[in-house]
Design a protein around this motif. Structure first.
Motif, short mmCIF file in Angstrom:
data_model
loop_
_atom_site.label_atom_id
_atom_site.label_comp_id
_atom_site.label_asym_id
_atom_site.label_seq_id
_atom_site.Cartn_x
_atom_site.Cartn_y
_atom_site.Cartn_z
N SER A 2 0.85 -1.19 0.00
CA SER A 2 0.00 0.00 0.00
C SER A 2 0.88 1.24 0.00
CB SER A 2 -0.93 0.00 1.21
OG SER A 2 -0.19 0.15 2.40
N GLU A 4 0.99 5.31 1.40
CA GLU A 4 0.42 6.33 2.27
C GLU A 4 0.88 7.68 1.75
OE1 GLU A 4 0.13 6.77 6.93
OE2 GLU A 4 1.99 7.64 6.17
N ARG A 80 5.69 4.09 -0.02
CA ARG A 80 5.26 2.69 0.00
C ARG A 80 5.39 2.26 1.45
NH1 ARG A 80 8.45 1.01 -3.71
NH2 ARG A 80 10.13 0.44 -2.32
N ASP A 118 -12.54 9.67 2.10
CA ASP A 118 -11.44 8.70 2.05
C ASP A 118 -10.18 9.20 2.75
OD1 ASP A 118 -12.96 6.89 0.59
OD2 ASP A 118 -12.33 7.73 -1.34
N VAL A 138 -4.71 6.51 1.97
CA VAL A 138 -4.04 5.23 1.73
C VAL A 138 -4.53 4.71 0.39
CG1 VAL A 138 -3.74 2.86 2.55
CG2 VAL A 138 -3.82 4.74 4.19
N VAL A 139 -3.58 4.32 -0.46
CA VAL A 139 -3.90 3.85 -1.80
C VAL A 139 -3.32 2.46 -2.00
CG1 VAL A 139 -4.08 6.17 -2.78
CG2 VAL A 139 -1.88 5.02 -2.76
N ALA A 140 -3.86 1.76 -3.02
CA ALA A 140 -3.44 0.37 -3.27
C ALA A 140 -2.03 0.27 -3.83
CB ALA A 140 -4.43 -0.31 -4.21
N GLY A 141 -1.58 1.25 -4.55
CA GLY A 141 -0.24 1.21 -5.15
C GLY A 141 0.46 2.53 -4.96
N THR A 142 1.47 2.75 -5.77
CA THR A 142 2.25 3.99 -5.62
C THR A 142 2.17 4.89 -6.85
OG1 THR A 142 4.25 2.82 -6.37
CG2 THR A 142 3.86 2.96 -3.98
#
Length: 185
Positions: A2, A4, A80, A118, A138-142
C-alpha cells in the motif's frame, strides 16, 4: 503493498482550526499518546535524499506496538508502506538493529483523528515541535501519489484555516538524535 500519501501543516491557531473543523461537522477522536522510535539504514545520513530509501519505525499506542517500514516514492510524505503488529517491542528493536538500521529520533505526540470521506485527519501535538495537521490517504499502489497529494492540499486549502504547509517529517521536525538512553525498545 500500500501507499500512504499525506500533506502536513503547522497549525498557527489551534482554536481557530477547531472552529473551522466544527463548522464542517468534523469531530476529532479523544487524544491518544503515540511513542515512536524512528530508524534509518546505518549507511544513510541526515540531509541525504530519502526517495527510494526504506526507513523503519516502532510505535506504541494504547499498549500495542506496530512495526512499520516506509519507502519514500515521490517525496518524504508519499511512501510505499508495510505495517504489522509486534508482540515484543524490545525484541523487534534488536531485530531492527541486527538488520543494519540505527535509531535516529524519538517522536512522542498526542494524536486526535477524524475520517472525512477517504481521508484521515490527524491533529498532532508533537513534543518539542508544536501542533500539526496531517491529512492522509491510503492507496493500493504507488502510482499518482503526486496527484493525490495535490488533491489533499486543495481540500486543506478549502478549510480556510490558519495553517502553514511543511514537507518535513516529524523526525526532521524534532531533530533529536537518539542516544543509548533514549532508544525505545
Amino acid at each position: 503493498m500500500s501507499g500512504e500519501i499525506e500533506v502536513k501543516y503547522r497549525v498557527l491557531d489551534p482554536a481557530e482550526l477547531a472552529r473551522v473543523l466544527a463548522r464542517r461537522g468534523i469531530e476529532l477522536s479523544p487524544p491518544t499518546r503515540q511513542d515512536d522510535q524512528a530508524y534509518a539504514p546505518s549507511t544513510w545520513r541526515a540531509g541525504e535524499p530519502r526517495t527510494g530509501v526504506t526507513f523503519a519505525r516502532l510505535r506504541t499506542q494504547d499498549g500495542r506496538c506496530t512495526f512499520t517500514t516506509k519507502t519514500p516514492v515521490d517525496n518524504a510524505l508519499a511512501c510505499r508502506e508495510f505495517e504489522t503488529v509486534v508482540n515484543d517491542r524490545d525484541q523487534m528493536h534488536h531485530a531492527i538493529l541486527a538488520m543494519g538500521y540505527r535509531p535516529t529520533v524519538r517522536v512522542a505526540k498526542q494524536r486526535r483523528t477524524a475520517r472525512v470521506d477517504d481521508y484521515v485527519l490527524c491533529l498532532d501535538e508533537v513534543d518539542g515541535a508544536g501542533t500539526f495537521l496531517e491529512v492522509e490517504a491510503v492507496v493500493a499502489g504507488t502510482d499518482g501519489m503526486g496527484r493525490t497529494q495535490a488533491q489533499l492540499a486543495r481540500w486543506v486549502a478549502s478549510l480556510g484555516a490558519p495553517l502553514e504547509r511543511t514537507s518535513a517529517t516529524y523526525d526532521q521536525l524534532v531533530q533529536e538524535p537518539a542516544t543509548a538512553g533514549q532508544q525505545a525498545r
